[in-house]
Write a protein that holds these residues in place. Structure first.
Motif, mmCIF file in Angstrom:
data_model
loop_
_atom_site.group_PDB
_atom_site.id
_atom_site.type_symbol
_atom_site.label_atom_id
_atom_site.label_comp_id
_atom_site.label_asym_id
_atom_site.label_seq_id
_atom_site.Cartn_x
_atom_site.Cartn_y
_atom_site.Cartn_z
ATOM 1 N N SER A 141 -17.109 -32.309 83.807
ATOM 2 C CA SER A 141 -17.673 -31.028 84.212
ATOM 3 C C SER A 141 -19.180 -31.115 84.418
ATOM 4 C CB SER A 141 -17.372 -29.951 83.168
ATOM 5 O OG SER A 141 -18.027 -30.235 81.943
ATOM 6 N N THR A 189 -11.843 -29.706 89.718
ATOM 7 C CA THR A 189 -13.107 -30.431 89.658
ATOM 8 C C THR A 189 -13.329 -31.245 90.923
ATOM 9 O OG1 THR A 189 -12.996 -30.579 87.237
ATOM 10 C CG2 THR A 189 -14.423 -32.150 88.369
ATOM 11 N N LYS A 222 -16.819 -24.623 84.306
ATOM 12 C CA LYS A 222 -15.801 -25.672 84.163
ATOM 13 C C LYS A 222 -15.807 -26.227 82.733
ATOM 14 C CE LYS A 222 -13.424 -26.602 86.809
ATOM 15 N NZ LYS A 222 -13.521 -27.486 87.962
#
Length: 823
Positions: free
Chosen positions: A268, A325, A371
């Protein structure tokens, strides 16, 4: 008045050198702390090791926060010390807006991840010292990557991130999937890193420097070189493999087998962002080329669509986040590519392309917040229910209200909805994509319409997988019978970190320009140094409302309407993923290359020569060396033969040569071991006579001693040597051995004659003659060379002998102890 800057200048004026060195030293603080972890771990067993590890990232983020006001003013802070000065390689800590932003993300998110791991990892079941060693090693590696101004040290830290992430992903090494995911990530990222190193070497050759700053200053001249495009492609391969761009993204979903704190940290805010950092850092150099713009923007947009489309297919919570992602990294990459267009336009129209670079950095910050929180929530769900399978989850909202709230905030931000920070950067993304349609350069006028279309479609799927993640997990029917554990809310300690990140998601939405002025604008200035001389010149103001007539607003409305319709009808069309061919996938291609091609085909080929015979290995190595060297001498016309400086050959020298040849042949062909040993001794003694003839009595004495001892040892060990085989068995490979022997002898002879016949450099012997007495204070030139001029070489030779002696002593002791046990 800027008091932090005044304080820093005051400290620097007093402790300038120490502060400079300490800034470089901060990169190595985590890895130094890791060195003491095994010893420290045993002393603090009653307390979770993470509490002590937490000190490191907290200290680092506090230290880097001191530089924020300085960098926000547009200044840079450089600290360095030489590593290999003769090659121009040094450790450089270069802090500008871009590297400081990443340093704060690495240390700040790192602190939250360590805090989260304290409650996530059970100290009684996990090998915590290993986990935190790997984590700290990775933290140092990432700090080194983002702060290095020297390309070689950047590559060193880059590969260290691959190694440490391999260890983190494979932390649960008893699981097959963990080992597979770790190996897959390292294979792909290390291969890309090797390509990147080739690009760095080409750049250093073109620009005659390893410094990124100096290369940026030479960018217009570098772009005219023939190797510029090749260096560009090689460096992009390194960036794309690390940041999981298409088609190299396949390692990221498999890396989800790592513990959730690792996923939250690596995927992240840190590891996958290294590729983003590399593209941003080298944009001022490669933006001169249209190939850079097309590749970065095009691959980024393709990755955005690909990741968002396949995220909806996943049934594992971390699998959904893995593909999300990939998608979000593609979004940031495409913005960096569009932002590079600003190097090719002037006037008012270049504002929109400067806007793209701003949006890329702003979304990078936003992505790290939402995230990171979502990964932690996925870990909490797994920790408290025993599964991440979204088909078995549902109805957790009433049992886990805090987790649901954090997941809702993070998911809505990822979907680009207000009032969350992801909405702001998503609107800026739409603006950047729409701006390309007005751009008539590099054939963008032909294909530019595809950019906003693909961006909009990908945003629809982003909306779907965001809702899919949160509502399929926390709403609907509770399936307690399908859960390995009875679900309940996580302990408060595990919730602190995701709550902080969720709070940042909301806070940034309401104060975006504070974040922009402090972090985003200095980073944009680092990406576009030719366009700005100070962060104040980045005249971009972030707003949530652009007016009722703005196309970005209607694009967002369209995303929400179509996204809701598709989400509500997900069960009807999600089955289409099953119709996709399962064999024609990138994962299968990887398996074919690694396991079928490399493991089987190459394994069969290596089986032809990997027989376990040392004699066979020596024959192959020596013959290959002879063929390569002799071939190179004649292909490159490097062989020269001159007798101008040759000395006169006397009769006694010819006699010695004949004796030497006869002794050698006798050693090889003798049928008696005694005869071979005597002939071998004759060869050694003849060589010592050559030393006497050429006025080297010390070497002659050494040779005589060695030969005497060798012959005596051979005779003493005569009884223990294996018996000779039959004649026909001994001569089976005689012709091949003769070929190898002749080839190696010819190679040595030709190289010796050629090197003697062409003196490209003056002999170092003259330097020895001139300085042996004045500088070294010795009379015997050979002794001085061994002890002074080549002192380290002699030292290591002594060390090798010492190690061999210890090994022999250990073997003797082991044999004696075995005999004592038998008695």
């Amino acid at each position: 008045m800027n008091y932090p800057r005044i304080f820093y200048v005051f400290l620097a004026s007093i402790f300038e050198r120490r502060i400079i060195l300490f800034q470089v030293f901060c990169i190595f603080i985590p890895i130094l702390a890791a060195l003491f972890m095994p010893f420290f771990f045993k002393k603090v067993r009653p307390i979770h090791t993470g509490w002590f590890v937490l000190i490191v990232p907290v200290f680092l983020v506090t230290f880097y926060a001191i530089y924020v006001p300085i960098i926000a003013d547009g200044d840079t802070v450089i600290s360095e010390f030489d590593w290999i000065p003769s090659l121009g390689i040094s450790f450089v800590s270069y802090l500008d807006g871009l590297s400081l932003l990443f340093s704060i993300l690495i240390s700040g998110i790192g602190a939250l991840v360590v805090l989260y791991s304290i409650f996530y990892l059970d100290r009684s079941k996990e090998q915590l010292h290993n986990f935190y060693i790997y984590l700290l090693m990775f933290m140092s590696a990432m700090l080194g990557v983002v702060q290095s101004d020297n390309t070689i040290t950047l590559y060193l830290f880059w590969e260290l991130t691959s190694i440490s992430s391999f260890l983190l992903i494979g932390y649960w090494f008893h699981r097959d999937k963990s080992r597979f995911g770790a190996l897959k990530s390292m294979m792909i990222t290390v291969a890309g890193g090797m390509m990147m190193l080739g690009g760095f070497v080409l750049l250093s050759i073109i620009g005659n420097t390893f410094s990124i700053r100096e290369l940026i200053n030479q960018a217009p001249e570098l772009a005219t070189n023939d190797f510029f495009v090749l260096a560009l492609i090689l460096i992009l391969l390194g960036a794309f493999t690390k940041s999981a761009q298409f088609p190299f993204y396949i390692w990221l979903p498999d890396a989800m087998e790592a513990p959730t704190p690792v996923s939250a940290y690596l995927h992240s805010a840190t590891m996958v962002k290294a590729g983003i950092y590399l593209v941003a850092r080298f944009t001022p150099i490669f933006a001169q080329s249209e190939i850079w713009i097309w590749l970065v923007a095009g691959i980024g947009l393709l990755t955005l669509f690909w990741g968002s489309f396949f995220a909806v297919k996943q049934t594992d919570l971390k699998g959904i986040l893995a593909f999300s992602t990939v998608s979000q990294l593609g979004l940031i990459m495409s913005l960096l590519g569009v932002g590079a267009i600003s190097y090719h336009v002037n006037g008012a129209e270049d504002t929109v392309f400067k806007y793209a670079a701003f949006a890329a950095i702003f979304h990078l910050i936003n992505h790290a917040t939402f995230k990171g929180s979502l990964f932690m929530i996925a870990g909490i769900v797994d920790h408290e229910t025993g599964t991440r399978d979204i088909r078995r989850l549902g109805g957790l909202m009433s049992l886990m209200p805090i987790s649901f709230s954090v997941a809702l905030i993070g998911s809505f931000s990822m979907a680009g909805l207000p009032p969350f920070n992801g909405f702001l950067s998503k609107e800026m993304f739409f603006t950047a994509m729409l701006s390309i349609t007005q751009f008539d350069l590099f054939n963008f006028s032909t294909w530019s319409i595809l950019f906003p279309i693909i961006a909009w479609i990908a945003s629809v799927f982003t909306f779907i997988y965001s809702f899919y993640f949160v509502f399929r997990t926390f709403t609907g029917k509770l399936k307690v019978d399908q859960l390995p554990k009875k679900p309940h809310e996580a302990p408060i300690g595990m919730l602190i970190s995701p709550l902080i990140l969720a709070a940042l998601v909301i806070t940034i939405f309401f104060i975006p320009n504070l974040v922009a002025d402090t972090f985003v604008k200095p980073a944009v200035m680092a990406i576009q140094p030719y366009l700005y001389s100070s962060p104040e010149e980045v005249n971009i103001h972030v707003t949530a409302w652009h007016g009722i007539e703005s196309p970005e607003l209607w694009m967002t409305v369209g995303v929400v309407i179509l996204g809701l319709l598709l989400f509500l009808s997900l069960s009807k069309w999600q089955k289409m993923y099953n119709a996709l061919p399962t064999k024609l996938t990138l994962n299968n291609l990887y398996d074919f290359i690694i396991y079928d091609l490399c493991d089987q085909w190459i394994g069969r080929f290596s089986g032809l020569y990997m027989t376990g015979s040392i004699r066979r290995y020596l024959s192959i190595m020596l013959s290959s060396m002879a063929i390569i060297v002799i071939g190179t001498l004649f292909i490159k016309d490097a062989f020269k033969l001159s007798f101008e400086e040759a000395s006169t050959i006397h009769v006694y020298q010819i006699i010695l040569i004949i004796v030497l040849v006869i002794g050698t042949i006798t050693t090889v062909f003798a049928k008696s071991r005694i005869t071979s040993i005597v002939a071998l001794g004759a060869v050694g003694y003849t060589v010592s006579l050559f030393f006497v003839v050429y006025n080297a009595p010390d070497l002659a004495l050494t040779q005589l001693v060695i030969e005497t001892i060798s012959v005596a040892l051979f005779l003493l060990a005569f009884y223990h040597l294996p018996k000779f085989k039959k004649e026909e068995e001994r001569t089976r490979f005689r012709f091949s051995k003769a070929f190898v022997s002749v080839a190696v002898g010819a190679m040595v002879t030709l190289v010796a004659l050629s090197s003697h016949s062409q003196k490209l450099f003056p002999s170092i012997s003259e330097y020895y003659k001139e300085t042996v007495y004045s500088l070294a204070g010795g009379g015997n030139i050979v002794n001085v060379i061994l002890v002074d001029y080549r002192g380290f070489d002699t030292l290591f030779e002594i060390a090798v002998l010492a190690i061999a002696g210890i090994a022999i002593y250990a073997m003797i002791k082991l044999r004696l102890s075995r005999k004592e046990k038998k008695l």
